[in-house]
Motif scaffolding. Structure first.
Motif, mmCIF file in Angstrom:
data_model
loop_
_atom_site.group_PDB
_atom_site.id
_atom_site.type_symbol
_atom_site.label_atom_id
_atom_site.label_comp_id
_atom_site.label_asym_id
_atom_site.label_seq_id
_atom_site.Cartn_x
_atom_site.Cartn_y
_atom_site.Cartn_z
ATOM 1 N N ARG A 53 0.830 -1.201 0.000
ATOM 2 C CA ARG A 53 0.000 0.000 0.000
ATOM 3 C C ARG A 53 0.866 1.253 0.000
ATOM 4 O O ARG A 53 1.920 1.296 0.623
ATOM 5 C CB ARG A 53 -0.918 0.018 1.220
ATOM 6 N N GLY A 54 0.383 2.275 -0.673
ATOM 7 C CA GLY A 54 1.036 3.575 -0.634
ATOM 8 C C GLY A 54 0.522 4.391 0.537
ATOM 9 O O GLY A 54 -0.108 3.866 1.466
ATOM 10 N N ALA A 55 0.745 5.688 0.498
ATOM 11 C CA ALA A 55 0.373 6.571 1.605
ATOM 12 C C ALA A 55 -1.125 6.511 1.890
ATOM 13 O O ALA A 55 -1.551 6.373 3.042
ATOM 14 C CB ALA A 55 0.808 8.004 1.304
ATOM 15 N N ILE A 56 -1.947 6.602 0.848
ATOM 16 C CA ILE A 56 -3.396 6.591 1.045
ATOM 17 C C ILE A 56 -3.859 5.235 1.582
ATOM 18 O O ILE A 56 -4.649 5.160 2.529
ATOM 19 C CB ILE A 56 -4.133 6.933 -0.270
ATOM 20 N N GLY A 57 -3.348 4.153 1.007
ATOM 21 C CA GLY A 57 -3.747 2.823 1.441
ATOM 22 C C GLY A 57 -3.355 2.527 2.874
ATOM 23 O O GLY A 57 -4.136 1.949 3.642
ATOM 24 N N GLY A 67 -10.154 9.164 4.116
ATOM 25 C CA GLY A 67 -9.699 10.424 4.697
ATOM 26 C C GLY A 67 -10.287 10.754 6.055
ATOM 27 O O GLY A 67 -10.297 11.921 6.462
ATOM 28 N N ALA A 68 -10.775 9.740 6.773
ATOM 29 C CA ALA A 68 -11.365 9.983 8.093
ATOM 30 C C ALA A 68 -10.330 10.571 9.044
ATOM 31 O O ALA A 68 -9.148 10.241 8.972
ATOM 32 C CB ALA A 68 -11.910 8.672 8.669
ATOM 33 N N ALA A 248 1.476 10.232 6.572
ATOM 34 C CA ALA A 248 0.068 9.875 6.457
ATOM 35 C C ALA A 248 -0.378 8.952 7.584
ATOM 36 O O ALA A 248 -1.559 8.927 7.946
ATOM 37 C CB ALA A 248 -0.201 9.215 5.109
ATOM 38 N N THR A 249 0.545 8.195 8.156
ATOM 39 C CA THR A 249 0.204 7.291 9.260
ATOM 40 C C THR A 249 0.706 7.857 10.582
ATOM 41 O O THR A 249 -0.065 8.368 11.396
ATOM 42 C CB THR A 249 0.789 5.889 9.003
ATOM 43 N N LEU A 313 -0.510 14.720 5.506
ATOM 44 C CA LEU A 313 -1.248 14.160 6.636
ATOM 45 C C LEU A 313 -2.518 13.449 6.191
ATOM 46 O O LEU A 313 -2.902 12.420 6.761
ATOM 47 C CB LEU A 313 -1.605 15.263 7.641
ATOM 48 N N ASN A 314 -3.188 14.013 5.186
ATOM 49 C CA ASN A 314 -4.435 13.408 4.700
ATOM 50 C C ASN A 314 -4.513 13.626 3.198
ATOM 51 O O ASN A 314 -5.192 14.539 2.721
ATOM 52 C CB ASN A 314 -5.642 14.026 5.401
#
Length: 474
Positions: A53-57, A67-68, A248-249, A313-314
């Protein structure tokens, strides 16, 4: 350690022990489901799923989908299932919530071997000594203050059930002892020193504790995690291979933000300025923090060396709202460390830390200029590889026999230099060297951070300190 004045132990003894793992050491699932999102050491499928997974995943799995915003209620500990190692009793005592790949060996040793009498190490007559071993797994993405409060419930349960187990026998149940690894030490300190649990436990043993945070936390958010070879590369991609993935995490997790160097952090040499830049000739250009890392480094929105790029961050949601929530979590982190301070330890504390060179750690972050100009050109474009290299220069297109090629010609380039301090690869030796209050012992043979309690020296010390804490209660 031989005891010069050993007290007798006329009856069998039971000592409740509560182990608190470090960050990423508890298995997590989406709350209210059986969907486990974090067990990479115990499940190849889970590890490869996260690594791909990348940043979004990664953010979708660890923070929340679509994006919660971060919520401490999104994840919970998965208690595990009975198997050849995990009996129902062990599950009931929290063992199943641990990352078994990190801690199973130590837990078995703690239960079966740590209590074995050694010459001159055990109180006379205490050959019927048993450790009742419990675990406090927790949602390590959350604020350590919350995790510390929940630890109180685990301690109370361990004491109550151990007392019940030996009711109507001649076994004397002693006051419990907490053993911690890494960030688990911050959880225990929150419980004993902020939530008022100090009087409920006899003592605390810390291993590899980032007492005042660790510069590695800054490095890993800004440049991703380390790791080489097949195994190391997979681990790096699981945790976050670059700034986009790690921000992102980890950038959204209050627990991680409490691992950043705080206002009392000292490097191995005693310096309080742990973030700096050096010019091409090696001269120091600037050093931070002057006083407060939270304002100068972590809340910083302008300087190129800042901790957070808010858009990361998101990446699929409202970056402004995400940064606002980050600032709230950062404020809580600063307050948490201010409450603890450098001396907020249980009065009966022991701790060990790595003081060897085999696993270099970051006790500072050096951005070194490796191109032509130390001063960033005003009209230059910026190129960020997300792995700790920032360049300023111009993109150039030129013609080759194979078609047009584009390359970036850097006039200024700042690169994070490799770790070079004594430590365990994550926590540097200064984290134990400058602790005020508890008895702190350096292990010169060193150890790797995650495997701290697999070290022969660490186990020897842990066994000795546990015997001491038994004798102190006789």
């Amino acid at each position: 350690m031989a005891h010069s004045s050993i007290k007798s132990c006329p009856e069998p003894i039971a000592l409740p022990l509560i182990f608190v793992p470090g960050i990423m050491g508890s298995r997590l699932r989406i709350a209210g489901t059986t969907d486990v999102v974090w067990e990479p050491q115990d499940s190849t499928v889970n590890a490869l799923g996260l690594a791909r997974r990348g940043a979004i995943g990664k953010r979708d799995r660890m923070i929340g989908p679509d994006g919660a915003p971060y919520s401490p209620d999104y994840l919970e500990v998965d208690p595990g299932q009975v198997d050849d190692f995990l009996s129902q009793e062990r599950i009931d005592r929290g063992w199943g919530g641990l990352m078994q790949g990190s801690y199973a060996s130590f837990m078995a040793w703690l239960e079966n071997m740590a209590e074995t009498p050694a010459a001159g190490q055990v109180p006379r007559g205490c050959f019927n000594l048993h450790y009742e071993v419990w675990v406090h797994p927790y949602n390590w993405t959350d604020d350590n203050l919350n995790s510390g409060k929940a630890l109180g419930e685990t301690v109370a349960k361990a004491v109550a059930e151990t007392t019940q187990k030996y009711r109507d026998t001649d076994v004397q149940v002693l006051k419990p002892v907490i053993v911690t690894h890494s960030m688990g030490g911050l959880v225990a300190r929150a419980y004993t020193q902020i939530h008022g649990g100090a009087s409920d436990v006899h003592g605390v043993i810390h291993g590899a504790l980032p007492s005042d945070g660790a510069p590695a936390a800054y490095k890993r958010i800004v440049a991703g995690f380390e790791g080489g070879g097949i195994k190391g590369t997979i681990e790096r991609h699981v945790l976050g291979a670059n700034q986009q993935e790690a921000t992102a995490t980890a950038g959204n997790m209050p627990g991680v933000l409490e691992l950043l160097p705080n206002q009392t952090h000292k490097s191995v040499d005693g310096s309080t300025k742990w973030l700096f830049a050096t010019g091409r000739d090696g001269s120091r250009l600037w050093a931070k923090p002057e006083a407060n890392p939270y304002g100068e480094i972590y809340r910083n929105e302008q300087d190129w060396w800042r901790l957070i790029v808010k858009e990361y961050l998101n990446p699929e949601g409202d970056s402004g709202a995400a940064f606002k929530q980050f600032l709230t979590s950062l404020k809580d982190a600063a307050k948490f460390h201010a409450q603890l301070g450098p001396s907020a330890f249980h009065p009966n504390t022991r701790m060990f830390y790595a003081n060897g060179s085999g696993h270099p750690a970051f006790d500072h972050i050096e951005w070194k200029q490796t191109a032509q100009e130390d001063v960033i050109p005003a009209d230059a474009e910026r190129n960020n590889d997300g792995r700790g290299t920032l360049e300023w220069g111009q993109w150039h297109t030129y013609t080759t026999p194979y078609g047009a090629q584009t390359t970036f010609l850097a006039e200024t380039r700042y690169e994070i230099q490799p770790a070079d301090a004594l430590g365990d690869g994550t926590v540097h030796a200064g984290s134990g060297k400058y602790v005020s209050g508890p008895m702190s012992e350096p292990l010169t043979n060193g150890f790797e951070h995650q495997a701290a309690f697999d070290s022969t020296e660490a186990r020897r010390l842990t066994a000795r300190w546990l015997f001491d804490m038994v004798e102190e209660q006789l």
